[in-house]
Design an enzyme around this catalytic site. Structure first.
Site, PDB file in Angstrom:
ATOM      1  N   LYS A  96       0.834  -1.213   0.000  1.00 21.81           N
ATOM      2  CA  LYS A  96       0.000   0.000   0.000  1.00 21.81           C
ATOM      3  C   LYS A  96       0.864   1.257   0.000  1.00 21.81           C
ATOM      4  CE  LYS A  96      -3.885  -2.510   1.104  1.00 21.81           C
ATOM      5  NZ  LYS A  96      -3.408  -3.884   1.298  1.00 21.81           N
ATOM      6  N   ARG A  97       1.898   1.287  -0.840  1.00 22.19           N
ATOM      7  CA  ARG A  97       2.782   2.432  -0.874  1.00 22.19           C
ATOM      8  C   ARG A  97       2.217   3.555  -1.742  1.00 22.19           C
ATOM      9  NH1 ARG A  97       4.725  -0.570   2.783  1.00 22.19           N
ATOM     10  NH2 ARG A  97       6.965  -0.847   3.063  1.00 22.19           N
TER      11      ARG A  97
END
Lengths: 278, 278
Positions: A96-97
């Site tokens: 989830k960058r």
């Protein structure tokens, strides 16, 4: 891995199962704690037991980071182990960058250069230049958050703009200008079964990574009904249900049984979907 | 660290400067590459040179992760070094994390338990239950993305809902139900100078973490004009301008000079703001 290769693996295994490696040191069988690297030992056993029944693995980076640098070593070795022994598996960094360009570039290096993942989950909040640095790697994938499976997904993702378009729909539409379905997938939570038909209006050809089946309450049947497309188009993830099926020395066998159970259900849907699937 | 302690540090140092430790192995002076841990050696020198002129450090996790497990060791040791030698510094993990509850819980452990950061930047896309696990740690902070400094910020953050409320405004309003200004700050990019008055309508009392001054083109004067509140309410970050002011053996001295230059400008604004500031 190309979309065509992924699809070939789905056909040959009759499975679109992704096994989520959310490996929690506090949940793995106690006897493994005597191992030099208990997390790696657990992952190897799980992978060996399930690789015939799934097409993808998804280590969740938070679980490794919570152990500091030694957790990152466990992660790196897990990816290496899968890559070496099961080269047809699609390996997803669930991270989830998403950050400004020069920072996303560094995350991309960590995930695609330093480790050899096939894909990374990315959060869309910061827009195009936060996503693009992940897209410069050939045959690597961005899996963008669209509609997630958690309760808080309604806080912002369902917000309607002036034209009645919800944020997740805007994410689906806007992001298709950045990359095609050969390099981008979307995260769509399974707890929102009927929403899959909405998603398919905007992304008919994309693969969807679907968490939330099992422990989070989603139904595989619903997901297939509303979400499957002409190239399958689904990777359905299961983590806890498989990993922690049993806490004894029997854990890998129990994990295998769970994986088989899901794979058999998937096979049934795939047979209906395409008579050419074996 | 409490808000009152942070404010006391700002007053005593006449500075609201945050030094961003975006330490790139390819940009640090070449002679440091002979060190056992070049990144740590660089960070120590930068911290020693700048600690008198700033109140916060912000390691950007992507830069450490791009070096794999050994990068995480450099990060852990950097945090430990600051914590031990400069205990009044506020240490921010610039991580832009955010995931379903049990995963955010793991990220929180990594950042607050395994390392001893004071704060973490969090992305709001997944909503309340993705943010809350970071809020259970006393005197630790969530710094939520509101309006970022990059070009792509306009892709989604400025989208207006049916009532004309933009997404970043909805994030500001909704998230205030989750925590007070004693535990939450917001990321607001400095390239959007005049937007600070908009932000202050919705978050009059919160601290704002402001990237984008310097290398990204934002003006400190504008930020202060529109963003400063009765308790200062600003942490302004500078990374590249300080870190890479000079590539020779003189780098730490050059970094110090840059930090002093910014701190002197800040002192001027603080004196105007509050005659009691020394």
């Amino acid at each position: 891995m190309t979309k065509q290769e992924l699809l070939a693996n789905i056909r040959s295994k009759n499975s679109f199962l992704c096994v989520g490696l959310d490996t929690d040191i506090n949940k793995i069988p106690a006897f493994l704690l005597d191992e030099q690297d208990p997390i790696l030992a657990f992952n190897k056993a799980i992978v060996d037991a399930t690789a015939d029944y799934c097409v993808a693995y998804k280590p969740n980076l938070a679980f490794y980071e919570s152990q500091g640098a030694k957790g990152i070593v466990s992660l790196e070795k897990t990816v290496e182990y899968i890559r070496t022994n099961y080269p047809d598996q699609f390996i997803i960094a669930d991270a989830k960058r998403g950050d400004i360009g020069n920072t996303s570039e560094m995350y991309a290096r960590a995930i695609f250069d330093y480790s050899d993942f096939d894909a990374v989950t990315v959060a869309p909040y910061m827009g195009e230049d936060s996503v693009k640095p992940f897209l410069i790697y050939p045959n690597k994938w961005v899996i963008l958050l669209a509609l997630t499976s958690n309760k808080g997904s309604s806080d912002f993702q369902l917000t309607e703009d002036k034209n009645g378009e919800r944020l997740f729909e805007k994410v689906l539409k806007t992001s298709q200008k950045w990359a095609s379905d050969q390099q981008m997938m979307y995260v769509v939570g399974a707890t929102q079964g009927s929403m899959f038909s909405e998603i398919r209006k905007h992304a008919p050809h994309h693969f969807l990574l679907v968490p939330g089946v099992g422990a989070q309450g989603g139904s595989l049947k619903e997901v297939v009904k509303y979400g499957m497309n002409e190239e399958c188009g689904l990777l359905v993830n299961s983590s806890r249900q498989i990993l922690y099926a049993d806490a004894s020395k029997n854990f890998a066998f129990a994990a295998q049984e769970e994986a088989i159970k899901i794979q058999e259900e998937m096979k049934m849907y795939l047979l209906e979907w395409n008579k050419t699937a074996k």
